[in-house]
Design an enzyme around this catalytic site. Structure first.
Site, PDB file in Angstrom:
ATOM      1  N   GLU A  76       2.251   5.378   8.776  1.00  0.00           N
ATOM      2  CA  GLU A  76       0.855   5.392   9.384  1.00  0.00           C
ATOM      3  C   GLU A  76       0.937   4.413  10.558  1.00  0.00           C
ATOM      4  OE1 GLU A  76      -2.181   4.929   6.327  1.00  0.00           O
ATOM      5  OE2 GLU A  76      -3.711   5.255   8.201  1.00  0.00           O
TER       6      GLU A  76
ATOM      7  N   ARG B 157      11.068   1.978  -4.020  1.00  0.00           N
ATOM      8  CA  ARG B 157      10.904   1.300  -3.005  1.00  0.00           C
ATOM      9  C   ARG B 157      11.430  -0.035  -2.884  1.00  0.00           C
ATOM     10  NH1 ARG B 157       5.728   0.956  -1.432  1.00  0.00           N
ATOM     11  NH2 ARG B 157       5.610  -1.214  -0.783  1.00  0.00           N
TER      12      ARG B 157
ATOM     13  N   LYS C 230       1.665  -3.817   4.037  1.00  0.00           N
ATOM     14  CA  LYS C 230       1.097  -3.975   5.362  1.00  0.00           C
ATOM     15  C   LYS C 230      -0.394  -4.809   5.372  1.00  0.00           C
ATOM     16  CE  LYS C 230       2.244   0.503   6.875  1.00  0.00           C
ATOM     17  NZ  LYS C 230       1.727   1.766   7.363  1.00  0.00           N
TER      18      LYS C 230
END
Ligand code: ATP
Ligand code: MG
Length: 569
Positions: A39, A274, A284
């Protein structure tokens, strides 16, 4: 671009096993098509690098292609700046999304028309409805882990009514939050994601690509699987937190396949763990906070675990790929120690980085018996294990710079460097014997004195007759190149700065940046930005990508030679 690492046989993992099986059964023919779907709401970080290496790496090793797709359905937070930075980061890592001259670069926002049309189709098939409950009511009716949800009073609206409302949502007739479109699945499902998830919401926000065309925006879960199917993705690799979303992914695609929109087989979502890296943060939102609150100097601050940050710090694409190979791909969530990342970096740099001398904490050394006003050339290998990289030459003269801690007045046990009466070798130069030090009025040492042995020069026969234990580096004071050197250390003092939801700012390392005025070997004149070196005895350094000028070098410390974190100096 570093391609060597790509050529190494990839280690097997459970995802490759699935693909091998698919290739055996011919599920997709032999086609392998993956995607990396960031994104554009921030800069990529080292966690994304794991996903990039996996997605692009798998595609390329099976002769397939990986799409770069911007998952841009949150107009408020996304921007062209982030898109550009992501393209730049993936390119720098050495990956490509063009194959057979077809560029596989996509934006979910390019699918808005289709996504909208599919939503109407779901309504027509009785698989979606407009809900007019408030957000609080929806939350209250969601149920709990032990209680099923309560169906919305609007759940049984007619197709006609749903279509009409949805079209009016799109036409901008309602306020934000007044209505949403929900998939009609199962309010009693044990999986919350299946309790009639919202698939469209009203947002009067300007989108960086579609402008003000839309005031209804599709949700991530709805958009993502459809984007995969539209692009003919075979294996959709994502992190473990999406495991519970997989039934929804499959439900949406199956409904659209039943409606004749997609043909089977449908893309398969596969989850992997992850990357969690100690002494770093891979959220983020928190990285943005470090930037906006000024705890670092920007997204590309060399202490940031962003890709632009580690690039500026001097990490190489090869080191990042090597690191990702070493940590492998599993389904088990774990923490990887920062030393593994730094180890990959050292292994990558050791073999390539030219050696040079740099004095980071300068102290004058005066060779009293060296003829004044003269210089002599010394030489050294550019790389000790790569004679083909050649030799470097540099002058020695009467006054040199040495490291302040290479001299002490009273040596502790085991100290073999300079102290009165002791002999050391000036690396690639002569053996000298220390005669004493000069002090200023406050008792600070301002210069060290010594005499040299003219027959002791490195590389000559006489050199072997001198047995000394200490070997120190130096640069000729009159010839040395002054430079700013930024000594970076880990950004956080603690291995899991944000563990347990605590305030990660409290774990910031106050000594993560120190700037020194150093003296470099004169051969470093004209150094180009991003050139990397090993400063002998110190570590690996890179000429800063932005601030270093050939006539005025600025270096960043990439990493020390050995892992000394947490150990007393
Ligand atoms: P946010 O931090 O805003 O939740 P995100 O880090 O998941 O977002 P995306 O842009 O959605 O950011 O990520 C793109 C891809 O990178 C996703 O497929 C995601 O699973 C993957 N990814 C993100 N963080 C990691 C990580 N730490 N390790 C491995 N893959 C990751
Ligand atoms: Mg995400």
């Amino acid at each position: 671009m570093n391609t060597e690492r790509n050529e190494a046989p990839a280690a097997s993992n459970f995802i490759r096993n699935i693909i091998d099986d698919d290739n055996r059964t011919g599920k997709w023919g032999q086609r392998v098509e993956t995607r990396f779907p960031p994104e554009p709401n921030g800069y990529l970080h080292i966690g994304h690098a794991k996903s990039i290496c996996l997605n692009f790496g798998i595609a390329s090793s099976y002769g397939g292609v990986c799409h770069l797709r911007f998952d841009d359905t949150n107009p408020e937070k996304e921007s062209v700046e982030y898109v550009d930075s992501i393209i730049d980061a993936v390119t720098w890592l050495g990956f490509e999304w063009t194959k057979d001259e077809k560029e596989q670069l996509y934006y979910a926002s390019d699918y808005y028309d289709k996504l909208y049309a599919f939503a109407e189709l779901l309504i027509e098939r009785g698989k979606a409805y407009v809900d007019s409950q408030s957000a609080e009511e929806m939350r209250a009716n969601r149920g709990s882990a032990t209680e099923p949800g309560t169906p919305s009073p609007f759940r049984e609206r007619t197709t006609q009514e749903n279509l009409d409302l949805f079209r009016r949502m799109k036409a901008g007739e309602f306020k934000e939050g007044e209505h949403v479109l929900r998939a009609k699945i199962d309010m009693a499902s044990p999986n919350f994601n299946m309790r009639d998830p919202v698939i469209y919401r009203i947002r009067f926000a300007h989108h960086y690509r579609t402008g003000d065309t839309w005031c209804v925006y599709p949700m991530y879960d709805y958009t993502h699987c459809i984007s995969d199917a539209l692009e003919n993705i075979t294996h959709s690799l994502c992190t473990l937190e999406f495991e519970d979303h997989r039934p929804l992914y499959d439900w949406i695609l199956n409904e659209l396949a039943d409606a004749g929109v997609f043909t089977r087989p449908l893309p398969q979502q596969i989850e992997f763990s992850r990357l969690n890296l100690t002494y770093a943060i891979t959220s983020k939102r928190k990285l943005l906070q470090l930037v906006t609150e000024g705890h670092v100097e920007g997204w590309d601050d060399p202490r940031m675990p962003t890709i632009v940050g580690v690039r500026r710090r001097g990490f190489t694409p090869g080191a990042i790929k090597l690191f990702c190979e070493r940590i492998g791909i599993t389904k088990v969530d774990s923490w990887i120690d920062m030393s593994v990342f730094e180890g990959a970096l050292r292994d990558d740099l050791d073999d390539k980085a030219p050696r040079t001398a740099a004095v980071l904490d300068p102290l004058k050394l005066i060779i009293d018996n060296f003829p004044e006003g003269t210089t002599e050339a010394c030489s050294a290998p550019v790389h000790p294990h790569h004679p083909e990289m050649g030799t470097r030459t540099f002058p020695i003269s009467r006054e040199l710079w040495i490291e302040r801690d290479d001299f002490v007045e009273t040596p502790p046990k085991g100290y073999f460097r300079l102290f009165p009466g002791n002999r050391v070798r000036l690396r690639y130069g002569y053996v000298v014997e220390c005669t004493g030090a000069e002090k200023d009025a406050d008792g600070n040492i301002i210069a060290v004195h010594c005499n040299y042995f003219p027959d002791s020069k490195s590389g000559t026969e006489g050199a072997n007759t001198y047995k000394v234990k200490g070997n120190i580096h130096w640069v000729s004071a009159a010839h040395a190149l002054p430079a700013e050197v930024r000594i970076y250390d880990r950004l956080f003092r603690e291995p899991q700065p944000d563990a347990g939801g605590r305030d990660f700012l409290e774990a910031l390392n106050p000594d993560s940046k120190r700037v020194v005025n150093a003296y470099l070997e004169p051969g470093l004149e004209n150094v180009q930005p991003e050139q990397r070196f090993q400063f002998e005895r110190h570590g690996y350094f890179v000429a800063d990508r932005y601030d270093s000028k050939p006539e005025k070098p600025v270096f960043n410390r990439i990493v020390t030679l050995r892992d000394s974190w947490g150990k007393p100096a």
